[in-house]
Write a protein that holds these residues in place. Structure first.
Motif, PDB file in Angstrom:
ATOM      1  N   ALA A  43       0.818  -1.219   0.000  1.00 52.01           N
ATOM      2  CA  ALA A  43       0.000   0.000   0.000  1.00 52.01           C
ATOM      3  C   ALA A  43       0.851   1.268   0.000  1.00 52.01           C
ATOM      4  O   ALA A  43       0.555   2.206  -0.749  1.00 52.01           O
ATOM      5  CB  ALA A  43      -0.939  -0.004   1.192  1.00 52.01           C
ATOM      6  N   ALA A  44       1.896   1.336   0.805  1.00 49.29           N
ATOM      7  CA  ALA A  44       2.722   2.542   0.860  1.00 49.29           C
ATOM      8  C   ALA A  44       3.387   2.799  -0.490  1.00 49.29           C
ATOM      9  O   ALA A  44       3.468   3.938  -0.946  1.00 49.29           O
ATOM     10  CB  ALA A  44       3.773   2.408   1.955  1.00 49.29           C
ATOM     11  N   SER A  49       1.578   6.643  -6.887  1.00 43.84           N
ATOM     12  CA  SER A  49       0.409   7.360  -7.403  1.00 43.84           C
ATOM     13  C   SER A  49       0.498   8.845  -7.096  1.00 43.84           C
ATOM     14  O   SER A  49       0.109   9.684  -7.923  1.00 43.84           O
ATOM     15  CB  SER A  49      -0.870   6.788  -6.797  1.00 43.84           C
ATOM     16  N   SER A  50       1.005   9.187  -5.936  1.00 43.05           N
ATOM     17  CA  SER A  50       1.151  10.597  -5.557  1.00 43.05           C
ATOM     18  C   SER A  50       2.133  11.312  -6.468  1.00 43.05           C
ATOM     19  O   SER A  50       1.883  12.443  -6.901  1.00 43.05           O
ATOM     20  CB  SER A  50       1.619  10.708  -4.112  1.00 43.05           C
ATOM     21  N   VAL A 110       2.270   1.818  -3.462  1.00 38.34           N
ATOM     22  CA  VAL A 110       1.225   2.202  -4.421  1.00 38.34           C
ATOM     23  C   VAL A 110       0.816   3.658  -4.203  1.00 38.34           C
ATOM     24  O   VAL A 110       0.713   4.437  -5.163  1.00 38.34           O
ATOM     25  CB  VAL A 110       0.001   1.270  -4.308  1.00 38.34           C
ATOM     26  N   ILE A 111       0.618   4.043  -2.950  1.00 35.39           N
ATOM     27  CA  ILE A 111       0.217   5.419  -2.644  1.00 35.39           C
ATOM     28  C   ILE A 111       1.331   6.389  -3.024  1.00 35.39           C
ATOM     29  O   ILE A 111       1.083   7.444  -3.607  1.00 35.39           O
ATOM     30  CB  ILE A 111      -0.164   5.554  -1.161  1.00 35.39           C
TER      31      ILE A 111
END
Length: 53
Positions: A25-26, A32-33, A28-29
């Motif tokens: 998750a980290a 994406s950011s 991916v976030i």
């Protein structure tokens, strides 16, 4: 991609952590950011955002 870079030690190790379902998750976030920031910069500063020479 960011997850594998973290596993090799090329980016911060915190990006190797995954959820119970195995999703990094980290990573991916974070990726994406960065993508979102690039799109916003290109919208507001189209000639200055990306210079390819």
């Amino acid at each position: 991609m960011v997850h594998s870079l973290a596993e090799r030690g090329e980016v911060p190790r915190v990006l190797t952590r995954t959820t119970r379902q195995g999703v990094p998750a980290a990573a991916v976030i974070g990726a994406s950011s960065i993508g979102l920031l690039t799109v916003v910069a290109n919208y507001f500063l189209p000639s200055d955002a990306v210079r390819c020479r």
